[in-house]
Design a protein around this motif. Structure first.
Motif, PDB file in Angstrom:
ATOM      1  N   GLU A  49       0.841  -0.954   0.153  1.00 37.01           N
ATOM      2  CA  GLU A  49      -0.007   0.260   0.142  1.00 37.01           C
ATOM      3  C   GLU A  49       0.634   0.842   0.060  1.00 37.01           C
ATOM      4  O   GLU A  49       1.550   0.884   0.428  1.00 37.01           O
ATOM      5  CB  GLU A  49      -0.902   0.247   1.084  1.00 37.01           C
ATOM      6  N   PHE A  50      -0.011   2.111  -0.209  1.00 37.07           N
ATOM      7  CA  PHE A  50       1.061   3.805  -0.363  1.00 37.07           C
ATOM      8  C   PHE A  50       1.205   3.672   0.774  1.00 37.07           C
ATOM      9  O   PHE A  50       0.127   3.532   1.815  1.00 37.07           O
ATOM     10  CB  PHE A  50       0.581   4.769  -1.459  1.00 37.07           C
ATOM     11  N   PRO A  51       2.048   4.360   1.294  1.00 29.29           N
ATOM     12  CA  PRO A  51       2.518   4.813   3.202  1.00 29.29           C
ATOM     13  C   PRO A  51       1.279   6.125   3.117  1.00 29.29           C
ATOM     14  O   PRO A  51       0.811   7.105   1.824  1.00 29.29           O
ATOM     15  CB  PRO A  51       3.851   5.420   3.598  1.00 29.29           C
ATOM     16  N   THR A  52       0.648   5.750   4.355  1.00 29.86           N
ATOM     17  CA  THR A  52      -0.791   7.501   4.668  1.00 29.86           C
ATOM     18  C   THR A  52       0.087   7.427   6.140  1.00 29.86           C
ATOM     19  O   THR A  52       1.781   7.536   6.800  1.00 29.86           O
ATOM     20  CB  THR A  52      -1.963   6.610   5.321  1.00 29.86           C
ATOM     21  N   ARG A  53      -0.390   8.782   6.748  1.00 27.09           N
ATOM     22  CA  ARG A  53       0.245   9.122   7.391  1.00 27.09           C
ATOM     23  C   ARG A  53       0.440   8.362   9.073  1.00 27.09           C
ATOM     24  O   ARG A  53       0.901   9.280   9.931  1.00 27.09           O
ATOM     25  CB  ARG A  53      -0.597  10.623   7.981  1.00 27.09           C
ATOM     26  N   ARG A  54      -0.431   7.096   8.914  1.00 31.71           N
ATOM     27  CA  ARG A  54      -0.219   5.891   9.717  1.00 31.71           C
ATOM     28  C   ARG A  54       0.464   5.308  10.300  1.00 31.71           C
ATOM     29  O   ARG A  54       1.221   4.212  10.666  1.00 31.71           O
ATOM     30  CB  ARG A  54      -1.843   5.401  10.045  1.00 31.71           C
ATOM     31  N   THR A  55       0.911   5.292   8.798  1.00 31.15           N
ATOM     32  CA  THR A  55       2.491   4.288   8.488  1.00 31.15           C
ATOM     33  C   THR A  55       3.474   4.950   9.157  1.00 31.15           C
ATOM     34  O   THR A  55       4.057   6.284   8.956  1.00 31.15           O
ATOM     35  CB  THR A  55       2.905   4.394   6.608  1.00 31.15           C
ATOM     36  N   GLU A  56       4.190   4.384  10.087  1.00 32.12           N
ATOM     37  CA  GLU A  56       4.717   4.906  11.219  1.00 32.12           C
ATOM     38  C   GLU A  56       6.188   5.437  10.930  1.00 32.12           C
ATOM     39  O   GLU A  56       6.197   6.620  10.709  1.00 32.12           O
ATOM     40  CB  GLU A  56       5.157   3.632  12.279  1.00 32.12           C
ATOM     41  N   ASN A  57       6.097   4.812   9.499  1.00 29.83           N
ATOM     42  CA  ASN A  57       7.636   5.696   8.954  1.00 29.83           C
ATOM     43  C   ASN A  57       7.498   6.336   8.501  1.00 29.83           C
ATOM     44  O   ASN A  57       8.392   7.415   7.835  1.00 29.83           O
ATOM     45  CB  ASN A  57       8.056   4.115   8.543  1.00 29.83           C
ATOM     46  N   TRP A  58       6.833   6.807   7.641  1.00 31.42           N
ATOM     47  CA  TRP A  58       6.017   8.010   7.472  1.00 31.42           C
ATOM     48  C   TRP A  58       4.681   8.914   7.532  1.00 31.42           C
ATOM     49  O   TRP A  58       4.582   9.337   7.386  1.00 31.42           O
ATOM     50  CB  TRP A  58       5.659   6.993   5.956  1.00 31.42           C
ATOM     51  N   ARG A  59       5.295   8.677   9.474  1.00 35.40           N
ATOM     52  CA  ARG A  59       4.228   9.787   9.688  1.00 35.40           C
ATOM     53  C   ARG A  59       4.726  11.167   9.328  1.00 35.40           C
ATOM     54  O   ARG A  59       5.761  12.082   9.225  1.00 35.40           O
ATOM     55  CB  ARG A  59       4.305   9.755  10.768  1.00 35.40           C
ATOM     56  N   TYR A  60       3.852  12.033   8.947  1.00 33.47           N
ATOM     57  CA  TYR A  60       4.493  13.556   8.835  1.00 33.47           C
ATOM     58  C   TYR A  60       4.388  13.602   7.489  1.00 33.47           C
ATOM     59  O   TYR A  60       4.641  15.163   7.317  1.00 33.47           O
ATOM     60  CB  TYR A  60       4.977  14.405   9.870  1.00 33.47           C
ATOM     61  N   VAL A  61       4.488  13.092   6.534  1.00 29.44           N
ATOM     62  CA  VAL A  61       5.169  13.317   5.627  1.00 29.44           C
ATOM     63  C   VAL A  61       3.783  13.535   3.848  1.00 29.44           C
ATOM     64  O   VAL A  61       2.667  12.413   4.519  1.00 29.44           O
ATOM     65  CB  VAL A  61       5.625  11.963   4.899  1.00 29.44           C
ATOM     66  N   LYS A  62       3.055  14.516   3.703  1.00 28.10           N
ATOM     67  CA  LYS A  62       2.035  14.651   3.158  1.00 28.10           C
ATOM     68  C   LYS A  62       2.150  13.895   1.351  1.00 28.10           C
ATOM     69  O   LYS A  62       2.398  14.721   0.916  1.00 28.10           O
ATOM     70  CB  LYS A  62       1.539  15.578   2.980  1.00 28.10           C
ATOM     71  N   LEU A  63       1.942  13.188   1.026  1.00 32.10           N
ATOM     72  CA  LEU A  63       1.868  12.506  -0.032  1.00 32.10           C
ATOM     73  C   LEU A  63       0.961  12.649  -0.899  1.00 32.10           C
ATOM     74  O   LEU A  63       0.679  12.615  -2.289  1.00 32.10           O
ATOM     75  CB  LEU A  63       2.315  10.631  -0.300  1.00 32.10           C
TER      76      LEU A  63
END
Ligand SMILES: Nc1ncnc2c1ncn2[C@@H]1O[C@H](COP(=O)(O)OP(=O)(O)O)[C@@H](O)[C@H]1O
Ligand SMILES: [Mg+2]
Lengths: 254, 412
Positions: free
Chosen positions: B33-47
């Protein structure tokens, strides 16, 4: 004698606490004024307000410096116009070299007057002369501003900066505190050497001691945000002998 | 058709470097899946914006690269335009033991097959890593032969000259036993907008070898960039990477180092300056697998306006790695009420004899210092510049090359 600074009914506060409650003071060229007073009476606040620290809000009154409204000028403009304050607590600035700091300060001042800055050679020559005046160790000039300086070295560094900037009005805020007698003599000698009939000095001090070396024309006593007494140099001696109580009691009674 | 990431509609040519590897990366992507802001390693990232954007690929004809060169610096130059290796613009002086080539040209060599994707496959669960492996279109191969010291830096210039571009650049760098080199990786855009670079560099630092990388990210303020380095260190080797983030809308760096030999030094440093609504994210990970190693990292950030910074430094000291020193420091200054910094050190220690330290500070410039400078006749703007310079000094001091340092200094 021409007037350098004229303060009228100056009132200032920090937050909603009134600290200066109506100060009147006129300083003319060639004069040395001493401002004395117990701790907490507002001496540092007065010098900070004059230097332009925006933490303090001027609520009333005026200060005219060389004919200009002082409070219309930014702190750096005041410096360019020849106002200098030696800090009671000089600030340490890690990573900014003392010498680079002074070079920048002088260059900005020259730029303000649309003059060429000193050449590298002239600058270093001036540094050499002026630091000798306060016997400032050569090594300190290349260190970060005030970092790792002893208390006395910080105060001498202030006077060194004053010498470099050649101010018209110098305000020395407790430059004597924490100095041993030798350092005190060095600092006083620096100040006296820089004195001319065209500039003026305000010496803020807690003790009479410094005034044995820098002889004031006027002594003012600041208490609770007001000047409660003004006299000649003998007033300092009287204060030394009797303390502040007799004056402050009188002021409170009034 | 165009490429839309979120729907996994990749109208991109599949990498031909190794069919089996490309195939398994494609399979991997279909499960991710594409990371969301709930993905620990991608928190804060606004993709979000990136995933909805129409992206395309492009090639290019001619280009003047002089604006992207570093003054007074003489280097081997490798130029990639819109992700394509450009042989006309590249120029390197032949040096014994130095091989610079398109990665594609090397795909049948032993050197290639024994190294390619061996580091990245461990992180194939990161979708952008797998996308790069599946769809990389071009990239650089650098090999420094045993005991060869390459004095001249190797400058890899990545330039985008088109808009809404997607590039998946893939590089492979092998610094052989006892060899030494320094590399500069620059990422730039001409005046175009809305590009997305997803670059991945695998780096092998063999026994007793020495490599330093200076990475300069200075892309358009509407461009996004995910940049991953996977590094493998053998015993007695030295590796250093300095990251300088000067411009970009969204920048995410992943620096992953496997320290797989005794007596290694590993250094990661970074300096970033956020403006406007920029988003700057530095993730580092060091795996200490063997004993007697030192790793240290120093990241410093200056955040203005509404910018956001992230620092996440993970250090894992594995069970067999004894006598490890791991130092980590992240200091930030925030110059506006609307700027934010999120910092998180993560230490996982499974060995006993370990010296670790980490420190993080986020603050403002000392108002008293600014006033002191002003009171001496230094304008407020200049005073802040001086404090930014002073704040940056210890990271700048990590740059070995004086010309590179001067250039970075002139840009901050
Ligand atoms: N920044 C400040 N915030 C709150 N109170 C202050 C501040 N600066 C000064 N004061 C208060 O104002 C009064 C005068 O302080 P100051 O000017 O430092 O006196 P002096 O220099 O004569 O010892 C004191 O009561 C002090 O606590
Ligand atoms: Mg005081």
């Amino acid at each position: 004698m021409s007037t350098i600074l004229k303060i009228e009914n100056l009132q200032a506060q920090v937050g909603d606490k009134a600290i200066l409650k109506g100060i009147n003071l006129e300083v003319k060229a060639g004069e040395i004024h001493a401002i004395m007073g117990p701790n907490g009476s507002g001496k540092s606040t007065l010098s900070s307000v004059l230097a332009g620290r925006d933490e303090y809000e001027v609520t009333n009154g005026s200060a005219t410096y060389l004919g200009k409204d002082l409070f219309e000028l930014d702190p750096e403009e005041r410096a360019w116009e020849g106002l200098f304050m030696a800090f009671q607590y000089p600030v340490e600035i890690p990573g900014v070299s003392n010498i680079n700091f002074l070079r920048t300060a002088l260059a900005e001042k020259a730029n303000y007057f649309k003059k060429e800055p000193l050449s590298a050679k002239e600058f270093l020559q001036t540094v050499k002369e002026k630091s000798a005046l306060v016997e400032l160790n050569d090594k300190l000039k290349n260190r970060s501003v005030n970092v790792g300086f002893s208390g006395g070295e910080k105060k001498r560094n202030e006077i060194f900066q004053m010498a470099m900037l050649e101010p018209t009005l110098s305000i020395l805020d407790e430059t004597d505190s924490g100095l041993d007698i030798d350092a005190l003599r060095i600092v006083a000698n620096g100040v006296n050497t820089l004195k001319t009939e065209n500039n003026a000095t305000i010496v803020i001090t807690h003790y009479q001691r410094l005034l044995d070396y820098i002889i004031p024309d006027f002594v003012h006593v600041l208490f609770d945000g007001r000047i409660i007494k003004t006299g000649g140099k003998e007033l300092a001696l009287e204060l030394e002998e009797k303390g502040y109580d007799w004056l402050t009691k009188e002021a409170v009674a009034n | 058709m165009s490429t839309i990431l979120k729907e996994k509609k990749f109208d991109l040519a599949v990498s031909t470097l190794n069919d089996e590897i490309s195939k398994s990366a494609l399979a991997e992507i279909s499960n991710l899946e594409f990371p969301t802001r709930r993905t620990e390693n991608w928190r804060y990232v606004k993709l979000g914006k990136l995933l909805k954007q129409d992206l395309k690929t492009d090639n290019v004809a001619d280009l003047d690269i002089s604006d992207f060169l570093i003054p007074e610096l003489n280097t081997h130059v490798i130029v990639l335009v819109n992700g394509h290796y450009n042989e006309t613009l590249s120029s390197s002086t032949p040096s014994a033991g130095l091989l610079i080539d398109r990665l594609e040209n090397q795909k049948d060599t032993d050197l290639f097959t024994s190294h390619y994707n061996t580091l990245s496959e461990k992180h194939s669960e990161e979708i952008f890593t797998s996308i790069n492996t599946a769809y990389n279109q071009d990239g650089v191969f650098i090999h420094i032969d045993k005991n060869k010291h390459i004095e001249k830096p190797i400058f890899i210039i990545n330039i985008n000259t088109s808009s809404n571009l997607i590039t998946n650049t893939r590089n492979l760098i092998v610094i052989d036993k006892g060899a030494k080199a320094s590399i500069i990786q620059g990422y730039y855009t001409t005046s175009e907008k809305g590009n997305f670079n997803n670059s991945l560099t695998e780096v092998f630092v063999k026994q007793n070898a020495n490599l330093s990388i200076d990475k300069i990210q200075d892309i358009d303020a509407t461009d996004k960039h995910i940049c991953t380095e996977e590094i493998h260190q053998e015993k007695d080797s030295n590796f250093k990477i300095n990251t300088f983030i000067l411009n970009g809308e969204l920048i995410r760096n992943n620096v992953n180092i496997s320290v797989d030999g005794t007596n290694c030094h590993s250094e990661m440093n970074g300096l970033f300056i956020g403006r406007d609504s920029q988003f700057i994210d530095n993730h580092t990970r060091v795996d200490h697998l063997k004993s007697h190693c030192i790793s240290s990292e120093l990241y410093k950030g200056i955040l203005k306006d509404k910018s956001t910074g992230v620092f996440n430094g993970k250090v894992i000291v594995h069970q067999d790695a004894q006598v490890i020193e791991a130092y980590q420091q992240n200091n930030n200054v925030i110059l506006s009420d609307s700027a934010t910094m999120n910092t998180k050190p993560e230490l996982e220690i499974f060995a006993d004899d370990v010296k670790c330290s980490h420190g993080a500070t986020t603050g403002q410039f000392d108002e008293e210092a600014i006033f002191y400078l002003q009171a001496r006749g230094i304008s407020k703007v200049r005073a802040k510049e001086m404090l930014i310079g002073a704040f940056s000094e210890d990271v700048l001091a990590k740059i070995n090359n004086q010309n590179v340092r001067n250039f970075i200094e002139s840009r901050i």
